[in-house]
Design a protein around this motif. Structure first.
Motif, PDB file in Angstrom:
ATOM      1  N   ASN A  31      -2.321   8.941 -10.766  1.00 16.78           N
ATOM      2  CA  ASN A  31      -2.401   8.409  -9.237  1.00 16.78           C
ATOM      3  C   ASN A  31      -0.932   8.231  -8.804  1.00 16.78           C
ATOM      4  O   ASN A  31      -0.692   8.527  -7.755  1.00 16.78           O
ATOM      5  CB  ASN A  31      -3.253   7.138  -9.149  1.00 16.78           C
ATOM      6  CG  ASN A  31      -4.676   7.482  -9.314  1.00 16.78           C
ATOM      7  OD1 ASN A  31      -4.942   8.790  -9.132  1.00 16.78           O
ATOM      8  ND2 ASN A  31      -5.457   6.483  -9.464  1.00 16.78           N
TER       9      ASN A  31
ATOM     10  N   CYS B   4       0.757  -1.214  -0.055  1.00 15.63           N
ATOM     11  CA  CYS B   4      -0.042  -0.164  -0.158  1.00 15.63           C
ATOM     12  C   CYS B   4       0.850   1.202   0.039  1.00 15.63           C
ATOM     13  O   CYS B   4       1.531   1.874   0.953  1.00 15.63           O
ATOM     14  CB  CYS B   4      -0.892  -0.112   1.287  1.00 15.63           C
ATOM     15  SG  CYS B   4      -1.648   1.483   1.665  1.00 15.63           S
TER      16      CYS B   4
ATOM     17  N   ILE C   6       1.098  10.255  -5.666  1.00 13.34           N
ATOM     18  CA  ILE C   6       1.486   9.494  -4.623  1.00 13.34           C
ATOM     19  C   ILE C   6       3.150   9.753  -4.589  1.00 13.34           C
ATOM     20  O   ILE C   6       3.529   9.889  -3.418  1.00 13.34           O
ATOM     21  CB  ILE C   6       1.241   7.799  -4.541  1.00 13.34           C
ATOM     22  CG1 ILE C   6      -0.361   7.752  -4.740  1.00 13.34           C
ATOM     23  CG2 ILE C   6       1.944   7.249  -3.741  1.00 13.34           C
ATOM     24  CD1 ILE C   6      -0.797   6.340  -4.995  1.00 13.34           C
TER      25      ILE C   6
ATOM     26  N   ARG D 136       3.536  13.179  -2.940  1.00 11.54           N
ATOM     27  CA  ARG D 136       3.255  13.133  -1.509  1.00 11.54           C
ATOM     28  C   ARG D 136       4.338  12.263  -0.713  1.00 11.54           C
ATOM     29  O   ARG D 136       4.611  12.624   0.450  1.00 11.54           O
ATOM     30  CB  ARG D 136       1.861  12.553  -1.324  1.00 11.54           C
ATOM     31  CG  ARG D 136       0.748  13.419  -1.697  1.00 11.54           C
ATOM     32  CD  ARG D 136       0.550  14.506  -0.469  1.00 11.54           C
ATOM     33  NE  ARG D 136       0.531  14.003   0.868  1.00 11.54           N
ATOM     34  CZ  ARG D 136      -0.353  13.357   1.453  1.00 11.54           C
ATOM     35  NH1 ARG D 136      -1.628  13.492   0.701  1.00 11.54           N
ATOM     36  NH2 ARG D 136      -0.361  12.959   2.804  1.00 11.54           N
TER      37      ARG D 136
ATOM     38  N   TRP E  49      -0.003   4.308   0.216  1.00  8.49           N
ATOM     39  CA  TRP E  49      -0.481   5.455   0.947  1.00  8.49           C
ATOM     40  C   TRP E  49      -0.059   4.962   2.578  1.00  8.49           C
ATOM     41  O   TRP E  49      -0.063   5.969   3.198  1.00  8.49           O
ATOM     42  CB  TRP E  49      -1.978   5.413   0.875  1.00  8.49           C
ATOM     43  CG  TRP E  49      -2.455   6.283  -0.401  1.00  8.49           C
ATOM     44  CD1 TRP E  49      -2.824   5.778  -1.419  1.00  8.49           C
ATOM     45  CD2 TRP E  49      -1.972   7.759  -0.696  1.00  8.49           C
ATOM     46  NE1 TRP E  49      -3.153   6.812  -2.247  1.00  8.49           N
ATOM     47  CE2 TRP E  49      -2.655   7.777  -2.013  1.00  8.49           C
ATOM     48  CE3 TRP E  49      -1.262   8.650   0.154  1.00  8.49           C
ATOM     49  CZ2 TRP E  49      -2.338   9.234  -2.642  1.00  8.49           C
ATOM     50  CZ3 TRP E  49      -1.128  10.065  -0.395  1.00  8.49           C
ATOM     51  CH2 TRP E  49      -1.803  10.053  -1.877  1.00  8.49           C
TER      52      TRP E  49
ATOM     53  N   VAL F 299       3.254   6.363   2.923  1.00  5.09           N
ATOM     54  CA  VAL F 299       3.072   8.015   3.035  1.00  5.09           C
ATOM     55  C   VAL F 299       2.497   8.300   4.345  1.00  5.09           C
ATOM     56  O   VAL F 299       3.134   9.129   5.203  1.00  5.09           O
ATOM     57  CB  VAL F 299       2.128   8.558   1.796  1.00  5.09           C
ATOM     58  CG1 VAL F 299       1.557   9.923   2.091  1.00  5.09           C
ATOM     59  CG2 VAL F 299       2.827   8.316   0.576  1.00  5.09           C
ATOM     60  N   GLY F 300       1.639   7.522   4.816  1.00  2.78           N
ATOM     61  CA  GLY F 300       0.817   7.845   6.243  1.00  2.78           C
ATOM     62  C   GLY F 300       2.097   7.540   7.273  1.00  2.78           C
ATOM     63  O   GLY F 300       2.025   8.373   8.365  1.00  2.78           O
TER      64      GLY F 300
ATOM     65  N   GLY G  32      -6.177   6.865   6.569  1.00  2.00           N
ATOM     66  CA  GLY G  32      -5.571   7.259   5.315  1.00  2.00           C
ATOM     67  C   GLY G  32      -4.064   7.856   5.367  1.00  2.00           C
ATOM     68  O   GLY G  32      -3.470   8.003   6.808  1.00  2.00           O
ATOM     69  N   GLY G  33      -3.536   8.011   4.301  1.00  2.00           N
ATOM     70  CA  GLY G  33      -2.047   8.683   4.520  1.00  2.00           C
ATOM     71  C   GLY G  33      -2.467  10.181   4.701  1.00  2.00           C
ATOM     72  O   GLY G  33      -1.679  10.783   3.900  1.00  2.00           O
TER      73      GLY G  33
END
Length: 227
Positions: A86, A24, A90, A93, A26, A29-30, A209-210
C-alpha cells in the motif's frame, strides 16, 4: 472537445470544501490531483475557492503517537506485506501529483487536532495562505517525517506558509478554536462524511477519495457547466 473560454468572462469560482486530515496520504494525493485539474481548467475560465475543513482519522491517538505499521495492523488488520504494498502504491500515485512520500519503518501516526486549529485560524485570518499551510503540514509529515502534533513543528509550518509564527504559537498555547474545530468536524460527519478526502463542490456535489487528475477535470467541468 470543450472549447476554451478565451473570449469570455471567467465563471464565478466554484466553492470547494476539502474535508481531510493531515495524517491521510490519500488526502495529499487528492489535493495534488485537484490542484492539477484546476490548472488544466484555467483556459476554460473555471477556477475554485478552496476551504480546508477538519476531519480527524484518529482523534483518540495517544500524545506520543503510534508506529504507523503497528497502527494499521491494529486498525485494519494489515499485514506488513500489505502495508508495504500500500505504501508503494501511494508513493507512486503521490509522485504523479508532485508530492514526495518518504515512508519508513519508524514512521508514526500523530494527533492532528492542533494542526486543524491552525488551519482554522489561517482560514479566518489569511485564507489565501491556508492552502500553503496545508501543503507545509503534509510536507512536514509525509516528506520530512516530523511530529505534526509538536508546537514547534506546527509553528514552523505556519511560518513557511507565510503566516506569523508568534501568532501561531499563541493560537496553540491559548487553546483558541478548539470548539470551532470540534463543531466543524461534527457538522461534516452529520452531512454524511465518514472517510476522507471528501471534496464537496457547491455544497451539493461530492467527489470522494484521492482521485486522478483527469477525474477531477471531468467532474469540475461538468459541475461548472450546470451553473
Amino acid at each position: 472537445m470543450t472549447q476554451a473560454r478565451t473570449d469570455a468572462a471567467p465563471l464565478k469560482p466554484l466553492k470547494i470544501d476539502f474535508v481531510s486530515d493531515v495524517m491521510c496520504p490519500w488526502c495529499a494525493v487528492g489535493l495534488g490531483g485537484l490542484e492539477q485539474a484546476l490548472e488544466r481548467l484555467q483556459g476554460e475560465g473555471i477556477a475554485a475557492d478552496i476551504a480546508f475543513q477538519p476531519f480527524e482519522l484518529n482523534p483518540d491517538i495517544a500524545p506520543e503517537g503510534e508506529n504507523m505499521g503497528e497502527h494499521l495492523a491494529r486498525k485494519y488488520g494489515s499485514t506488513p506485506e500489505q502495508s508495504a504494498a500500500n505504501r508503494a502504491a501511494i508513493t507512486a500515485r503521490a509522485a504523479e501529483v508532485g508530492v514526495e512520500m518518504n515512508f519508513r519503518d519508524d514512521s508514526r501516526m500523530w494527533n492532528t487536532f492542533d494542526a486543524h486549529r491552525l488551519l482554522h485560524w489561517a482560514g479566518l485570518t489569511a485564507p489565501d495562505k491556508q492552502a500553503a499551510l496545508k501543503h507545509a503540514l503534509f510536507g512536514a509529515h509525509f516528506t520530512q517525517g516530523r511530529n505534526v502534533s509538536d508546537a514547534g513543528v506546527l509553528t514552523e509550518a505556519a511560518q513557511a506558509a507565510g503566516l506569523d509564527r508568534a501568532e501561531a504559537a499563541e493560537v496553540l498555547a491559548s487553546g483558541r478554536y478548539m470548539q470551532e474545530v470540534r463543531t466543524a468536524q461534527a457538522l461534516w460527519r452529520a452531512r454524511g462524511i465518514t472517510s476522507v478526502p471528501a471534496v464537496v463542490v457547491e455544497d451539493k456535489y461530492l467527489i470522494s477519495g484521492g482521485q486522478p487528475t483527469q477525474v477531477f477535470v471531468n467532474a469540475l467541468r461538468e459541475i461548472a457547466g450546470k451553473r
